[in-house]
Design a protein around this motif. Structure first.
Motif, mmCIF file in Angstrom:
data_model
loop_
_atom_site.group_PDB
_atom_site.id
_atom_site.type_symbol
_atom_site.label_atom_id
_atom_site.label_comp_id
_atom_site.label_asym_id
_atom_site.label_seq_id
_atom_site.Cartn_x
_atom_site.Cartn_y
_atom_site.Cartn_z
ATOM 1 N N THR A 271 -2.616 1.186 -3.159
ATOM 2 C CA THR A 271 -1.831 -0.030 -3.399
ATOM 3 C C THR A 271 -2.561 -1.020 -4.301
ATOM 4 O O THR A 271 -2.015 -2.092 -4.591
ATOM 5 C CB THR A 271 -1.509 -0.724 -2.066
ATOM 6 O OG1 THR A 271 -2.734 -1.035 -1.380
ATOM 7 C CG2 THR A 271 -0.647 0.149 -1.181
ATOM 8 N N ASN A 272 -3.755 -0.703 -4.731
ATOM 9 C CA ASN A 272 -4.486 -1.617 -5.615
ATOM 10 C C ASN A 272 -3.725 -1.995 -6.878
ATOM 11 O O ASN A 272 -3.845 -3.131 -7.351
ATOM 12 C CB ASN A 272 -5.843 -1.018 -5.994
ATOM 13 C CG ASN A 272 -6.861 -1.158 -4.883
ATOM 14 O OD1 ASN A 272 -6.614 -1.806 -3.874
ATOM 15 N ND2 ASN A 272 -8.014 -0.540 -5.054
ATOM 16 N N VAL A 275 -1.557 -4.997 -5.627
ATOM 17 C CA VAL A 275 -2.295 -6.195 -5.236
ATOM 18 C C VAL A 275 -3.021 -6.803 -6.440
ATOM 19 O O VAL A 275 -2.868 -8.001 -6.742
ATOM 20 C CB VAL A 275 -3.293 -5.874 -4.104
ATOM 21 C CG1 VAL A 275 -4.062 -7.129 -3.707
ATOM 22 C CG2 VAL A 275 -2.569 -5.296 -2.894
ATOM 23 N N GLY A 305 4.975 -12.042 -5.136
ATOM 24 C CA GLY A 305 4.621 -11.382 -3.893
ATOM 25 C C GLY A 305 5.806 -10.675 -3.259
ATOM 26 O O GLY A 305 5.670 -9.577 -2.700
ATOM 27 N N ILE A 312 4.590 -2.242 -0.993
ATOM 28 C CA ILE A 312 3.460 -2.332 -0.064
ATOM 29 C C ILE A 312 3.854 -1.807 1.312
ATOM 30 O O ILE A 312 3.138 -0.999 1.932
ATOM 31 C CB ILE A 312 2.985 -3.796 0.037
ATOM 32 C CG1 ILE A 312 2.224 -4.216 -1.226
ATOM 33 C CG2 ILE A 312 2.116 -4.006 1.274
ATOM 34 C CD1 ILE A 312 0.830 -3.662 -1.331
ATOM 35 N N TYR A 316 2.122 1.583 2.941
ATOM 36 C CA TYR A 316 1.325 1.451 4.155
ATOM 37 C C TYR A 316 2.020 2.093 5.354
ATOM 38 O O TYR A 316 1.348 2.621 6.250
ATOM 39 C CB TYR A 316 1.062 -0.025 4.449
ATOM 40 C CG TYR A 316 0.062 -0.666 3.506
ATOM 41 C CD1 TYR A 316 -0.820 0.101 2.758
ATOM 42 C CD2 TYR A 316 0.010 -2.057 3.356
ATOM 43 C CE1 TYR A 316 -1.725 -0.477 1.897
ATOM 44 C CE2 TYR A 316 -0.903 -2.650 2.493
ATOM 45 C CZ TYR A 316 -1.758 -1.858 1.770
ATOM 46 O OH TYR A 316 -2.656 -2.436 0.910
ATOM 47 N N THR A 354 -4.477 -8.264 4.183
ATOM 48 C CA THR A 354 -5.160 -8.699 2.965
ATOM 49 C C THR A 354 -4.188 -8.991 1.834
ATOM 50 O O THR A 354 -4.455 -9.862 0.989
ATOM 51 C CB THR A 354 -6.172 -7.621 2.520
ATOM 52 O OG1 THR A 354 -7.163 -7.479 3.542
ATOM 53 C CG2 THR A 354 -6.857 -7.986 1.211
ATOM 54 N N TYR A 355 -3.051 -8.295 1.787
ATOM 55 C CA TYR A 355 -2.077 -8.476 0.700
ATOM 56 C C TYR A 355 -1.677 -9.944 0.564
ATOM 57 O O TYR A 355 -1.752 -10.534 -0.521
ATOM 58 C CB TYR A 355 -0.856 -7.603 0.965
ATOM 59 C CG TYR A 355 0.272 -7.806 -0.027
ATOM 60 C CD1 TYR A 355 0.125 -7.401 -1.349
ATOM 61 C CD2 TYR A 355 1.480 -8.384 0.357
ATOM 62 C CE1 TYR A 355 1.152 -7.572 -2.266
ATOM 63 C CE2 TYR A 355 2.508 -8.557 -0.538
ATOM 64 C CZ TYR A 355 2.351 -8.153 -1.850
ATOM 65 O OH TYR A 355 3.374 -8.334 -2.747
ATOM 66 N N THR A 356 -1.262 -10.543 1.667
ATOM 67 C CA THR A 356 -0.846 -11.947 1.626
ATOM 68 C C THR A 356 -2.021 -12.859 1.309
ATOM 69 O O THR A 356 -1.894 -13.808 0.521
ATOM 70 C CB THR A 356 -0.223 -12.350 2.975
ATOM 71 O OG1 THR A 356 0.882 -11.492 3.269
ATOM 72 C CG2 THR A 356 0.257 -13.796 2.942
ATOM 73 N N GLU A 358 -4.765 -12.287 -0.437
ATOM 74 C CA GLU A 358 -5.181 -12.222 -1.836
ATOM 75 C C GLU A 358 -4.230 -13.012 -2.728
ATOM 76 O O GLU A 358 -4.669 -13.671 -3.684
ATOM 77 C CB GLU A 358 -5.264 -10.767 -2.303
ATOM 78 C CG GLU A 358 -6.384 -9.976 -1.668
ATOM 79 C CD GLU A 358 -7.752 -10.575 -1.944
ATOM 80 O OE1 GLU A 358 -7.960 -11.130 -3.037
ATOM 81 O OE2 GLU A 358 -8.630 -10.493 -1.061
#
Length: 428
Positions: A271-272, A275, A305, A312, A316, A354-356, A358
């Motif tokens: 998913t990098n 993000v 987002g 995302i 996941y 971490t998604y939110t 970042e």
């Protein structure tokens, strides 16, 4: 005119009944496409090396690349972050000057960073890797400096050719080295340097450089430092948080255990592109909307987002539901990593949190509030420092995964509290 601007111009001539794609969706699509190229190339190389290197050698590779990323953090903070703010709001003439400024400052910073890298390899007895590692690191920074200048102008389409050469190109070269029976870490670093330099040439062909005077360069350097110093501290803490687990794991249980953690992290890292890609576009968006108020800047940033959230959640969700099958698919059924399904599930939870976080931190940087991002990362680093040794000592690689997830939760809570406080203050 960038690729996105050309599409927007073409849409103005469409009939009214033809749906128009919003600019946010266009920018999100191209930034995700470009970052997908970068991340898929890195992922493919990492998986290939994980399958062909013994665990100890793969652990060495993971630690070396991690060390390079730590050094690159200085450039990201002191050069690339200020560049994303100043260049996105500058005139065409000043943009060319900022390109020159960023390259000069990056070049000067690379000198001490390269010395640190060489000293680290010397201290660990890997003198055989000093030359190839320095070539790889320096060519990587040249490539990244040129790439960031393109991304600052939302020119993701223009960055694609150079990124295709620089990142998937490495995986293709490594596959060729394997076919020739010469797949070693030295060879990967040497040929990876070549792909970065060729990709850099493709980037520079799309950039204009205007050399400024010494006084202009010094003035720009002071402005970059004033904006980037808090970002440097914030990114330093963020990197410490990320590297505490693999370094502690290597100290307590050896490089092979670090390879186990890296193998599980590779699945989550797919998913990098989402993000990192969105975090590349949020600061510029927030910076441009800030003069209308923090609330409007936040809404404009949050739209990106929301674009990435379905991808995302789907990625996941699959990784959480079928970790063992994915590990066997990627590494093979007989791989020592195939049974580490619990680690993948734990890392998935941490990555979702971490998604939110970042995106919120990228927003903080865009509205020139890096100190707030620093506080967020300070909370995560403190949690990692307290949890790493006891949890990894007791549970090894699984404990390292729990450290990652726990620190991700601490960062998200801290970021939300600071953002709520900022919004309440802005509403007064």
């Amino acid at each position: 005119m960038s690729g996105i601007e050309r599409i927007e111009e073409a849409q103005r001539g469409f009939p009214r009944w033809v749906p128009v794609v919003p600019p946010q969706v266009l920018r999100a699509f191209w930034t995700l496409s470009d970052q997908a190229v970068v991340s898929i190339g890195s992922f493919a190389l990492s998986v290939l090396l994980a399958r062909r290197f013994v665990p100890a050698d793969y652990g060495t590779y993971a630690l070396l690349v991690g060390g390079m990323l730590m050094l690159q953090m200085a450039l990201a903070s002191l050069v690339f972050h200020p560049l994303s703010i100043f260049r996105s709001m500058a005139s065409e003439e000043r943009r060319s000057r900022y390109t020159w400024t960023s390259l000069v400052i990056a070049g000067l910073l690379c000198l001490p960073l390269a010395a640190i890298l060489a000293a680290g390899l010397l201290s660990t007895g890997r003198t055989d890797l000093i030359g190839p590692a320095l070539c790889y690191f320096l060519s990587w920074q040249v490539h990244e400096a040129a790439r960031r200048n393109l991304l600052t102008d939302f020119r993701f389409w223009d960055a694609l050719p150079g990124d295709l050469i620089g990142y998937p190109g490495q995986a293709i070269v490594a596959l060729g080295l394997f076919g020739l029976g010469d797949l070693t870490l030295r060879a990967v670093l040497i040929w990876g340097s070549a792909t970065f330099l060729i990709g850099s040439a493709a980037h520079f062909a799309r950039l204009e450089l205007k050399r400024g005077s010494i006084s202009e360069l010094l003035g720009d350097a002071r402005a970059f430092w004033a904006t980037g110093r808090w970002s440097l501290l914030s990114n330093a803490l963020s990197f410490v948080r990320l590297m505490v687990s693999p370094w502690t794991l290597a100290f307590l249980h050896g490089p092979a255990a670090t390879g186990m953690l890296q193998a599980a992290s590779n699945l989550v890292a797919v998913t990098n592109p989402i993000v990192t890609g969105l975090c590349n576009v949020v600061p510029q968006t927030a910076a441009r909307e800030r003069h209308h108020g923090i609330g409007r800047a936040l809404r404009a940033s949050a739209s990106y987002g929301l674009v990435g959230l379905p991808l995302i959640a789907l990625t996941y969700g699959v990784a959480f539901a079928f970790p063992e099958q994915l590990l066997q698919l990627v590494y093979g059924g007989n791989s020592p990593y195939a049974a580490f399904s619990s680690g993948v599930r734990i890392l998935v939870v941490g990555a979702f949190l971490t998604y939110t976080t970042e995106l919120i931190c990228a927003f903080f940087h865009g509205i020139d509030q890096p100190r707030t991002a620093f506080l967020t990362n300070a909370a995560g680093a403190a949690a990692a420092g307290m949890l790493a040794f006891p949890m990894i000592w007791l549970w090894g690689a699984t404990g390292a995964c729990w450290v990652v997830a726990a620190t991700s939760a601490v960062r998200l809570i801290t970021a939300c509290l600071l953002l709520s406080r900022m919004m309440a203050h802005d509403a007064r």
